[in-house]
Write a protein that holds these residues in place. Sequence first.
Motif, mmCIF file in Angstrom:
data_model
loop_
_atom_site.group_PDB
_atom_site.id
_atom_site.type_symbol
_atom_site.label_atom_id
_atom_site.label_comp_id
_atom_site.label_asym_id
_atom_site.label_seq_id
_atom_site.Cartn_x
_atom_site.Cartn_y
_atom_site.Cartn_z
ATOM 1 N N MET A 103 0.794 -1.359 -0.068
ATOM 2 C CA MET A 103 0.035 0.177 -0.104
ATOM 3 C C MET A 103 0.869 1.232 -0.020
ATOM 4 S SD MET A 103 -3.194 1.205 2.543
ATOM 5 C CE MET A 103 -3.979 -0.463 2.484
ATOM 6 N N ARG A 104 2.137 1.192 0.936
ATOM 7 C CA ARG A 104 2.912 2.347 0.713
ATOM 8 C C ARG A 104 3.308 2.525 -0.740
ATOM 9 N NH1 ARG A 104 6.659 3.449 5.968
ATOM 10 N NH2 ARG A 104 5.079 3.915 7.090
ATOM 11 N N ASP A 105 3.819 1.376 -1.493
ATOM 12 C CA ASP A 105 4.063 1.705 -2.866
ATOM 13 C C ASP A 105 3.124 2.287 -3.658
ATOM 14 O OD1 ASP A 105 6.410 0.300 -2.148
ATOM 15 O OD2 ASP A 105 6.041 -1.747 -3.080
ATOM 16 N N ALA A 106 1.935 1.887 -3.666
ATOM 17 C CA ALA A 106 0.730 2.212 -4.337
ATOM 18 C C ALA A 106 0.389 3.864 -3.974
ATOM 19 C CB ALA A 106 -0.591 1.562 -3.995
ATOM 20 N N VAL A 107 0.664 4.106 -2.561
ATOM 21 C CA VAL A 107 0.350 5.680 -2.495
ATOM 22 C C VAL A 107 1.579 6.414 -2.955
ATOM 23 C CG1 VAL A 107 0.562 7.344 -0.375
ATOM 24 C CG2 VAL A 107 -0.919 5.278 -0.200
ATOM 25 N N ALA A 108 2.826 5.958 -2.789
ATOM 26 C CA ALA A 108 4.018 6.689 -3.251
ATOM 27 C C ALA A 108 3.776 6.899 -4.894
ATOM 28 C CB ALA A 108 5.317 6.131 -3.006
ATOM 29 N N LYS A 109 3.236 5.977 -5.513
ATOM 30 C CA LYS A 109 3.310 6.342 -7.099
ATOM 31 C C LYS A 109 2.254 7.003 -7.477
ATOM 32 C CE LYS A 109 4.506 1.377 -8.143
ATOM 33 N NZ LYS A 109 3.857 -0.218 -8.568
ATOM 34 N N HIS A 110 1.293 7.495 -6.656
ATOM 35 C CA HIS A 110 0.531 8.660 -6.913
ATOM 36 C C HIS A 110 0.766 9.855 -6.440
ATOM 37 C CE1 HIS A 110 -3.290 6.679 -8.530
ATOM 38 N NE2 HIS A 110 -2.701 5.659 -8.177
ATOM 39 N N GLY A 111 2.148 9.964 -5.981
ATOM 40 C CA GLY A 111 2.703 11.065 -5.441
ATOM 41 C C GLY A 111 2.382 11.506 -4.092
ATOM 42 N N MET A 112 2.061 10.579 -2.955
ATOM 43 C CA MET A 112 1.468 10.863 -1.883
ATOM 44 C C MET A 112 2.610 10.395 -0.994
ATOM 45 S SD MET A 112 -1.502 12.442 -2.219
ATOM 46 C CE MET A 112 -2.166 12.397 -0.603
ATOM 47 N N ASP A 113 2.488 10.939 0.124
ATOM 48 C CA ASP A 113 3.536 10.514 1.167
ATOM 49 C C ASP A 113 3.446 9.130 1.741
ATOM 50 O OD1 ASP A 113 5.446 10.219 3.417
ATOM 51 O OD2 ASP A 113 4.646 11.802 4.491
ATOM 52 N N PRO A 114 4.197 8.307 1.655
ATOM 53 C CA PRO A 114 4.064 6.842 1.927
ATOM 54 C C PRO A 114 4.000 6.658 3.439
ATOM 55 C CG PRO A 114 6.227 7.136 1.044
ATOM 56 C CD PRO A 114 5.560 8.184 0.726
ATOM 57 N N ASN A 115 4.363 7.655 4.391
ATOM 58 C CA ASN A 115 4.485 7.646 5.480
ATOM 59 C C ASN A 115 2.930 7.756 6.129
ATOM 60 O OD1 ASN A 115 7.142 7.521 6.933
ATOM 61 N ND2 ASN A 115 7.374 9.182 5.849
ATOM 62 N N LEU A 116 2.028 7.978 5.366
ATOM 63 C CA LEU A 116 0.480 8.040 5.594
ATOM 64 C C LEU A 116 -0.001 6.701 6.051
ATOM 65 C CD1 LEU A 116 -0.742 10.710 3.020
ATOM 66 C CD2 LEU A 116 -0.434 11.033 5.499
ATOM 67 N N VAL A 117 0.829 5.701 5.492
ATOM 68 C CA VAL A 117 0.340 4.396 5.606
ATOM 69 C C VAL A 117 0.782 3.888 6.795
ATOM 70 C CG1 VAL A 117 0.230 2.261 4.661
ATOM 71 C CG2 VAL A 117 0.106 4.017 3.092
ATOM 72 N N ASN A 118 0.208 3.468 7.744
ATOM 73 C CA ASN A 118 0.371 3.038 9.156
ATOM 74 C C ASN A 118 -0.801 2.465 9.744
ATOM 75 O OD1 ASN A 118 3.679 3.776 9.823
ATOM 76 N ND2 ASN A 118 2.674 5.775 9.239
ATOM 77 N N PRO A 119 -0.625 1.512 10.698
ATOM 78 C CA PRO A 119 -1.784 0.836 11.378
ATOM 79 C C PRO A 119 -2.201 2.106 12.259
ATOM 80 C CG PRO A 119 0.110 -0.669 11.497
ATOM 81 C CD PRO A 119 0.476 0.533 10.902
ATOM 82 N N LYS A 120 -3.689 2.116 12.401
ATOM 83 C CA LYS A 120 -4.173 3.249 13.297
ATOM 84 C C LYS A 120 -4.348 2.445 14.561
ATOM 85 C CE LYS A 120 -6.623 5.994 9.801
ATOM 86 N NZ LYS A 120 -7.814 6.429 9.284
ATOM 87 N N CYS A 121 -4.427 1.233 14.694
ATOM 88 C CA CYS A 121 -4.645 0.477 15.946
ATOM 89 C C CYS A 121 -3.385 -0.234 16.257
ATOM 90 C CB CYS A 121 -5.781 -0.623 15.780
ATOM 91 S SG CYS A 121 -6.112 -1.353 17.158
ATOM 92 N N PRO A 122 -2.978 -0.019 17.482
ATOM 93 C CA PRO A 122 -1.751 -0.664 18.010
ATOM 94 C C PRO A 122 -1.690 -2.027 17.726
ATOM 95 C CG PRO A 122 -2.551 0.857 19.731
ATOM 96 C CD PRO A 122 -3.365 0.591 18.604
ATOM 97 N N THR A 123 -0.535 -2.630 17.164
ATOM 98 C CA THR A 123 -0.346 -3.919 16.690
ATOM 99 C C THR A 123 0.723 -4.447 16.990
ATOM 100 O OG1 THR A 123 -1.682 -3.455 14.737
ATOM 101 C CG2 THR A 123 -0.388 -5.381 14.735
ATOM 102 N N ASP A 124 0.559 -5.930 17.720
ATOM 103 C CA ASP A 124 1.722 -6.466 18.184
ATOM 104 C C ASP A 124 2.038 -7.789 17.198
ATOM 105 O OD1 ASP A 124 2.584 -5.090 20.826
ATOM 106 O OD2 ASP A 124 0.492 -5.550 21.311
#
Length: 869
Positions: A103-124
């Motif tokens: 998903m980070r790749d896809a967001v970056a290809k559209h010129g957006m910041d890939p750092n936007l892609v993160n889990p919103k819920c804490p994940t272990d």
Amino acid sequence: MFFFPSAEHPYSHLIDTLQDGRIKFFNLQKLNDPRYDKLPLSIRVLLEAAIRNCDGFYTKEEDVQNILDWQQQQNKAEVPFSPARVLLQDFTGIPAMVDLAAMRDAVAKHGMDPNLVNPKCPTDLIVDHSLQIDYSKWCVSLKNQEMELTRNKERLQFFKWCSKAFKNVNVVPPDVGAVHQVNLEYLSRVIQVRDGFIYPDSVVGTDSHTTMINGLGILGWGVGGIESEAVMLGQPVSLTLPQVVGCKLVGTINPLTTSIDIVLGITKHLRQAGIAGKFVEFFGPGVSQLSAPDRTTIANMCPEYNATVSFFPVDQVTLKHFKKTTNLKPFIHVQVIEINLSSMAPYVSGPKRPQDRVAVSSMKEDFQSCSRLSRRYIVGFKGFHISKEKQDILVPFLHCGQEYQLAHGSVVIAAVISCTNNCNPSVMLTAGLLAKKAVEAGLVVKPYIRTSLAPGSGMVTHYLNTSGVLPYFSQLGFEVIGYGCATCVGNTAPLPETVVDAIKQGDLVACGVLSGNRHFEGRLCDCVRANYLASPPLVVAYALAGTVGIDFEKEPLGKEGRKGKEVYLCDIWPSREEVQQTEEDTVISSIFKDLRGRMEQGNTFWNNIECPDSVVFPWDHKSTYIRSPSFFSKLSKEVPPPQSIENAHVLLFLGDKVTTDHISPAGSIARVSAAAKYLLSKRLTPREFNSYGARRGNDAVMTRGTFASIKLQNRFIGKPGPKTWHIPSGQTLDVFEAAERYQRDGIPLIILAGKDYGSGNSRDWVAKGPYLLGVRAVIAESFEKLHKNQLVGMGIMPLQFLPDQNADSLELSGKERFTITLPDSLSPRQQLTISEGKSFFVTALFDTEMDIIFFRHGGHLRYVARTLL
């Protein structure tokens, strides 16, 4: 989701403060609603989460009111649940993290910041499922761990990158402990604090046995990988507001009864009560006799009696572990089941299903009956249909230069494993003290029996070592083989060839005994037909006996080495008082500190792993473990209009009860499979194939493994196997090869099925695999609800025949070309028309508007990506 409120929040008036205003919480008493006081405690957890996360989109005020109105809305209203955290093990965790990286790749290809892609819920994410037993007996566990780390280096490098690249992701390195053990000992908080708010801890996990956390008063259950990804990305879990059954425990526990006996007893009672899909809450005077580990062991078996959760509300036992407390106050339940703990006696479960309990006192007689029973009458659940002339056969064989004999009922696998009850110190110490007394009495385990000890975590090894029983385990062959799932998922070292030859020569019903929760025929080893679930001390006892055909009350385990005196099980079984004293002396807070140190320090191999320092993952196109999936290929910012399915072919024509085991690849990779052909093309040898679980991060392997089960019953073929008919050519091909041809020719695919499609354990690839095979819709008589949701989550239409209709009544051969017409706008539970020369109606199983939104986007992954864009 995970929305921390502003003044505009509809329930901001419920916010109270603690610690001079530094910590806030939602005080539900301020609702001043008489319905609240009647709610079971587990439902109150759902209510608090709905109020706190009420954003008007995922969670609405209507949802809050439905939960408050639980008495009228139970089993009717669909409500959202936003858990506090997500728990992943590495088999199911790696595809989730691969999807996020893609998903980070896809967001970056559209010129957006890939750092936007993160889990919103804490994940272990706990790396615990890649351990395999390459070495056993007296070989040290370090060898298994070294093999695990070397074999899975690429995966571990990716996990380490994830721990650094993503926010809200915590990776627990290998060799720390099994997922549920770590969850109990380290990750669980009972209360969570985040962004200045305090609220109840809760969790969903990618394993059916996440439920054991309910023993600590923490609401949680298992979901599929697709659902867990949705929660990670900010979407709540949707569930039908459950009925809650009260389970009142009375009576006094027999000193000789272990918590496993109590588990099996409660499992039997609750299974007979018909509580599928319900919440269970425990109360009554008997609850105070159960330690926190006892409670988690009971809660762990939820999947075996089909409850969603078995909830033990927090009390002083939870907080102080082994202190007695007052009775729990019963709330309003739809029904109350009373169970007398005094009636519990030692049991095992088997030989094929966990619900088939056998009293240890009746074990010999029961196995003999199983040997005689015909499958005509028992449908294979217990019977083995051994002919009368072969029931007493003895097959001699040599092992390490000494002759032994095998018979029906001979034990060849004895495993004390991590999955179910290593979390309970009492049963593990009982097993260890039993081993000590056995060694002191001169008893031995026959060397051909494949014995193993897989502690749930370093804590277990710590207290076994501190108590002095670990060397005695070792002397009987129960050497610590490592930390992680092992025997219960089929990762057992091969049996000695002479043993296998003897079993085949006599067509013997050889036995495995394990302290786990999965034991279906052939699961431990393909030549071991009878498997019994047992408490750890009984695993040791049956290993000493060498057979399940023994009456422990009347027959000795063996003779004392020096005196030749017969030794019975009662002679070496430790007393309850001895176990409790040992537990008090060894299971102390320093053990938990030791685990915390292991968690934080990791191990040398993990610490030395180098990983890329980049925002997007640098995919290695030569890798056969980690590969960027095609879920985001041709992703547009705009939502595409609904597209009808035209002239689709049927990929598979299936019957009733197709399970996730039939659909999703698991276990070893067969050498003649489509996945094996792919790996061979990458110049790997069969020894390097590893397993489907280890390669879940490679969609090329997993797609080829979808519907690759040797037990798949495809009506096109007429016999079990991973084959189908490629209709245009008339050829019989591997399922993947047929799907590949259809996709190359631009032909969409559907699946025809019967009742209960997708039942069984939740697995992410049960929907991802069909999606990548080109399946656009599944038409079945009925669906398992979780799998139906998974299909929607991947953009596949779950379509249900109308009542009293199916493929046979409609005279479908499966060879037709199917057209499914979609209207411009869909609505929940809408009827659709299917044309194939003639027309018939089906119901589209979209339950909510959110389901339709996900489907229109092509699944929740594309929905989240478009939201970011």
